[in-house]
Write a protein that holds these residues in place. Structure first.
Motif, PDB file in Angstrom:
ATOM      1  N   LEU A  80       7.982   8.637  15.871  1.00  0.00           N
ATOM      2  CA  LEU A  80       8.611   8.192  14.602  1.00  0.00           C
ATOM      3  C   LEU A  80       7.826   7.003  13.740  1.00  0.00           C
ATOM      4  CD1 LEU A  80      10.781   8.854  12.045  1.00  0.00           C
ATOM      5  CD2 LEU A  80      12.447   7.599  13.498  1.00  0.00           C
ATOM      6  N   ARG A  81       8.000   5.867  14.916  1.00  0.00           N
ATOM      7  CA  ARG A  81       7.529   4.788  14.213  1.00  0.00           C
ATOM      8  C   ARG A  81       5.944   4.852  13.841  1.00  0.00           C
ATOM      9  NH1 ARG A  81      10.298   2.291  18.591  1.00  0.00           N
ATOM     10  NH2 ARG A  81       8.233   2.366  19.591  1.00  0.00           N
ATOM     11  N   THR A  82       5.183   5.633  14.577  1.00  0.00           N
ATOM     12  CA  THR A  82       3.899   5.733  14.096  1.00  0.00           C
ATOM     13  C   THR A  82       3.604   6.454  12.883  1.00  0.00           C
ATOM     14  OG1 THR A  82       3.262   5.592  16.593  1.00  0.00           O
ATOM     15  CG2 THR A  82       1.637   6.429  14.827  1.00  0.00           C
ATOM     16  N   GLY A  83       4.380   7.842  13.043  1.00  0.00           N
ATOM     17  CA  GLY A  83       4.333   8.519  11.620  1.00  0.00           C
ATOM     18  C   GLY A  83       4.869   7.907  10.467  1.00  0.00           C
ATOM     19  N   LEU A  84       5.911   7.186  10.570  1.00  0.00           N
ATOM     20  CA  LEU A  84       6.510   6.459   9.358  1.00  0.00           C
ATOM     21  C   LEU A  84       5.423   5.453   8.863  1.00  0.00           C
ATOM     22  CD1 LEU A  84       9.032   6.260   7.597  1.00  0.00           C
ATOM     23  CD2 LEU A  84       9.809   4.870   9.310  1.00  0.00           C
ATOM     24  N   PHE A  85       4.863   4.766   9.601  1.00  0.00           N
ATOM     25  CA  PHE A  85       3.626   3.780   9.228  1.00  0.00           C
ATOM     26  C   PHE A  85       2.633   4.349   8.371  1.00  0.00           C
ATOM     27  CE2 PHE A  85      -0.147   1.313   9.832  1.00  0.00           C
ATOM     28  CZ  PHE A  85       0.238   0.062   9.273  1.00  0.00           C
ATOM     29  N   ILE A  86       2.083   5.613   9.046  1.00  0.00           N
ATOM     30  CA  ILE A  86       0.938   6.203   8.340  1.00  0.00           C
ATOM     31  C   ILE A  86       1.351   6.922   7.274  1.00  0.00           C
ATOM     32  CG2 ILE A  86      -0.582   8.297   8.659  1.00  0.00           C
ATOM     33  CD1 ILE A  86      -0.631   7.842  11.678  1.00  0.00           C
ATOM     34  N   SER A  87       2.441   7.331   7.074  1.00  0.00           N
ATOM     35  CA  SER A  87       2.916   8.195   5.701  1.00  0.00           C
ATOM     36  C   SER A  87       3.313   7.346   4.687  1.00  0.00           C
ATOM     37  CB  SER A  87       4.261   8.833   6.333  1.00  0.00           C
ATOM     38  OG  SER A  87       5.032   9.787   5.061  1.00  0.00           O
ATOM     39  N   LEU A  88       4.044   6.147   5.140  1.00  0.00           N
ATOM     40  CA  LEU A  88       4.000   5.134   4.050  1.00  0.00           C
ATOM     41  C   LEU A  88       2.897   4.289   3.498  1.00  0.00           C
ATOM     42  CD1 LEU A  88       7.375   3.095   5.328  1.00  0.00           C
ATOM     43  CD2 LEU A  88       7.120   4.469   3.241  1.00  0.00           C
ATOM     44  N   SER A  89       1.990   4.332   4.467  1.00  0.00           N
ATOM     45  CA  SER A  89       0.541   3.702   3.868  1.00  0.00           C
ATOM     46  C   SER A  89      -0.026   4.820   2.768  1.00  0.00           C
ATOM     47  CB  SER A  89      -0.261   3.720   4.874  1.00  0.00           C
ATOM     48  OG  SER A  89       0.196   2.499   6.018  1.00  0.00           O
ATOM     49  N   ILE A  90      -0.033   6.164   3.184  1.00  0.00           N
ATOM     50  CA  ILE A  90      -0.604   7.002   2.409  1.00  0.00           C
ATOM     51  C   ILE A  90       0.158   7.177   0.952  1.00  0.00           C
ATOM     52  CG2 ILE A  90      -1.366   9.531   2.095  1.00  0.00           C
ATOM     53  CD1 ILE A  90      -1.617   9.524   5.166  1.00  0.00           C
ATOM     54  N   SER A  91       1.572   6.979   1.189  1.00  0.00           N
ATOM     55  CA  SER A  91       2.275   7.225  -0.170  1.00  0.00           C
ATOM     56  C   SER A  91       2.168   5.986  -1.039  1.00  0.00           C
ATOM     57  CB  SER A  91       3.787   7.273   0.278  1.00  0.00           C
ATOM     58  OG  SER A  91       4.151   6.084   0.940  1.00  0.00           O
ATOM     59  N   ALA A  92       1.971   4.632  -0.431  1.00  0.00           N
ATOM     60  CA  ALA A  92       1.543   3.690  -1.200  1.00  0.00           C
ATOM     61  C   ALA A  92       0.454   3.690  -2.097  1.00  0.00           C
ATOM     62  CB  ALA A  92       1.785   2.466  -0.493  1.00  0.00           C
ATOM     63  N   VAL A  93      -0.812   4.045  -1.472  1.00  0.00           N
ATOM     64  CA  VAL A  93      -1.847   4.428  -2.181  1.00  0.00           C
ATOM     65  C   VAL A  93      -1.637   5.589  -3.236  1.00  0.00           C
ATOM     66  CG1 VAL A  93      -4.190   5.314  -1.904  1.00  0.00           C
ATOM     67  CG2 VAL A  93      -3.203   3.797  -0.484  1.00  0.00           C
ATOM     68  N   LEU A  94      -0.850   6.713  -3.153  1.00  0.00           N
ATOM     69  CA  LEU A  94      -0.885   7.706  -3.774  1.00  0.00           C
ATOM     70  C   LEU A  94       0.130   7.252  -5.187  1.00  0.00           C
ATOM     71  CD1 LEU A  94      -0.295  10.844  -1.461  1.00  0.00           C
ATOM     72  CD2 LEU A  94      -2.121  10.411  -3.033  1.00  0.00           C
ATOM     73  N   THR A  95       1.067   6.417  -4.698  1.00  0.00           N
ATOM     74  CA  THR A  95       2.003   5.917  -5.744  1.00  0.00           C
ATOM     75  C   THR A  95       1.114   5.302  -6.956  1.00  0.00           C
ATOM     76  OG1 THR A  95       3.967   6.124  -4.325  1.00  0.00           O
ATOM     77  CG2 THR A  95       3.947   4.556  -6.370  1.00  0.00           C
ATOM     78  N   PHE A  96       0.380   4.350  -6.537  1.00  0.00           N
ATOM     79  CA  PHE A  96      -0.442   3.589  -7.145  1.00  0.00           C
ATOM     80  C   PHE A  96      -1.510   4.486  -8.115  1.00  0.00           C
ATOM     81  CE2 PHE A  96      -4.570   1.424  -7.961  1.00  0.00           C
ATOM     82  CZ  PHE A  96      -3.742  -0.127  -8.833  1.00  0.00           C
ATOM     83  N   LEU A  97      -1.996   5.204  -7.550  1.00  0.00           N
ATOM     84  CA  LEU A  97      -3.083   6.155  -8.144  1.00  0.00           C
ATOM     85  C   LEU A  97      -2.419   7.211  -9.287  1.00  0.00           C
ATOM     86  CD1 LEU A  97      -5.246   7.258  -5.089  1.00  0.00           C
ATOM     87  CD2 LEU A  97      -5.917   5.664  -6.847  1.00  0.00           C
TER      88      LEU A  97
END
Length: 423
Positions: A80-97
């Protein structure tokens, strides 16, 4: 029920699904009378971008977390910790774009400039969706479906409450109620479900049993090995589905309808008729969510008998429910459309779309079983062929036959998908 988590989990998720959809009906009735059919159409046009973003940062990672946790509960928190870190990192980039390119996406991709002001608000919901999806994936893998079920209810209740409050304030101040109210409600609902699920996880797991301590890099490999193919598959499928959503209003205009009428018909279809058809799928969707970790666990234990029993059970209930819904919606579809939405077209669409039910419910459950067995490539191929068939009817058929072409394409594509999954 304690001996069969498949039944227990399905009942919990189904109960929450039904309650959420009942509330959703009242919400859609309220929206249809507040922003109108055309407003509903514009609101639905935002979701192609949202679904693609979700496919990239949430959906595949949620499934991977669920499968890893189901195979080994001891590594659950690390997954969960690993998946959450990866998911939030991708989502932050997508939100900005999305925030930066909102006008261009609305004009050139969605072909609807009115979506421009709505996309930045929608983008804010993506990180919250990541948190919610990852934590739900953890609990699905643990076969503890109460948390996802309650978070689903929290999302719906907070979304409705926020929209009702905003509409009330705008009306009292003499200001117009626009589609943006619905998008802000979606964002607030996602935030509520994310906060709720995180708080429950933090409290319930604080004094839980000890688990294996795994490093980020140790877990990232197997997690992304599962997630990347799923991510690619879901991205392509969501792009195809998004093309369908974008082209339906566009092709209706080519058929001869005005821009306003095309958006209104699309709003009636997606905001009124289809929710009725999808309502009974609360059962099959809940079953599908629980099936994936159940089948994955049985496969890891090499228990073929349990897999066969699970497939038989899922197929039987999906088929029976689909046949029942054909009779229900063909007989009462017209009355439901007029009674609930005061819209005759919605009633006609419900009666026609009723024939989708058996094939749609079968393909949902069978697809989840295939994913649980690791047959993700087959599921992707089947879905891609089905969507391409429906897209062909949308692009080439609607300009000549109108909505009849869409209904033909939808029925044939769902039939094909169900047969391919069964095969």
């Amino acid at each position: 029920m304690k001996k069969n988590p498949l039944i227990t989990g399905t009942i919990l998720l189904t109960g929450a699904g039904f309650l959420s959809r009942i509330l959703g009906f009242f919400y859609r009735i309220f929206l249809s009378r507040t922003i109108g059919a055309e407003g509903l159409g514009v609101y639905q046009m935002v979701f192609p971008v949202h679904s693609i973003a979700f496919a990239l940062c949430c959906g595949a990672i949620q499934t991977s977390i669920s499968r890893l946790v189901a195979r080994d509960h001891q590594t659950g928190r690390a997954a969960l910790r690993t998946g959450l870190f990866i998911s939030l990192s991708i989502s932050a980039v997508l939100t900005f774009l999305i925030w930066q390119a909102a006008p261009e996406l609305a004009h050139f991709v969605l072909l609807e400039p009115a979506c421009g002001p709505l996309l930045p608000v929608m983008a804010l919901s993506i990180p919250f969706s990541s948190i919610h999806a990852c934590i739900c994936g953890y609990y699905y893998g643990m076969k503890r479906t109460a948390v996802p079920a309650l978070s689903q209810m929290a999302e719906q209740l907070v979304r409705m409450g926020a929209v009702f409050l905003m509409v009330q304030v705008l009306t009292e101040n003499g200001r117009p109620v626009t589609v943006s109210v619905a998008v802000w409600g979606m964002m607030i609902g996602e935030a509520a479900s994310a906060v709720y699920s995180y708080l429950v996880y933090a409290v319930s797991e604080a004094g839980g049993q000890k688990t294996k301590q795994m490093s980020f890099f140790h877990m990232a490999g197997p997690l992304m090995a599962m997630a990347v193919p799923l991510m690619g598959n879901r991205l392509i499928l969501n792009c195809l589905q998004s093309l369908e959503a974008i082209f339906v209003p566009n092709r209706l205009i080519a058929f001869g309808l005005s821009h306003s009428d095309a958006l209104s018909i699309y709003g009636v279809l997606t905001g009124m008729a289809l929710p009725f058809i999808f309502f009974p799928s609360a059962v099959t969707n809940s079953l599908a969510v629980v099936l994936l970790p159940t089948v994955a666990e049985a496969q890891a234990q090499e228990n073929s008998g349990r897999i066969e029993h699970t497939i038989s059970l899922a197929l039987r209930y999906s088929l029976c429910m689909g046949i029942f819904c054909i009779g229900l919606f063909t007989l009462l579809g017209s009355q439901l459309g007029m009674t609930v939405f005061c819209n005759q077209t919605a009633g006609q669409y419900i009666a026609v779309l009723a024939w989708l039910c058996p094939f749609m419910y079968i393909s949902t459950t069978m697809g989840s079983i295939l994913n649980g067995l690791g047959k993700t490539a087959s599921v992707f191929l089947h879905n891609a062929v089905s969507m391409l068939l429906n897209l062909a009817f949308v692009v080439f058929g609607i300009p000549h036959m109108g909505m009849r072409a869409y209904f033909y394409g939808l029925l044939l594509s769902e039939l094909l998908l169900a047969l391919l999954h069964l095969y």
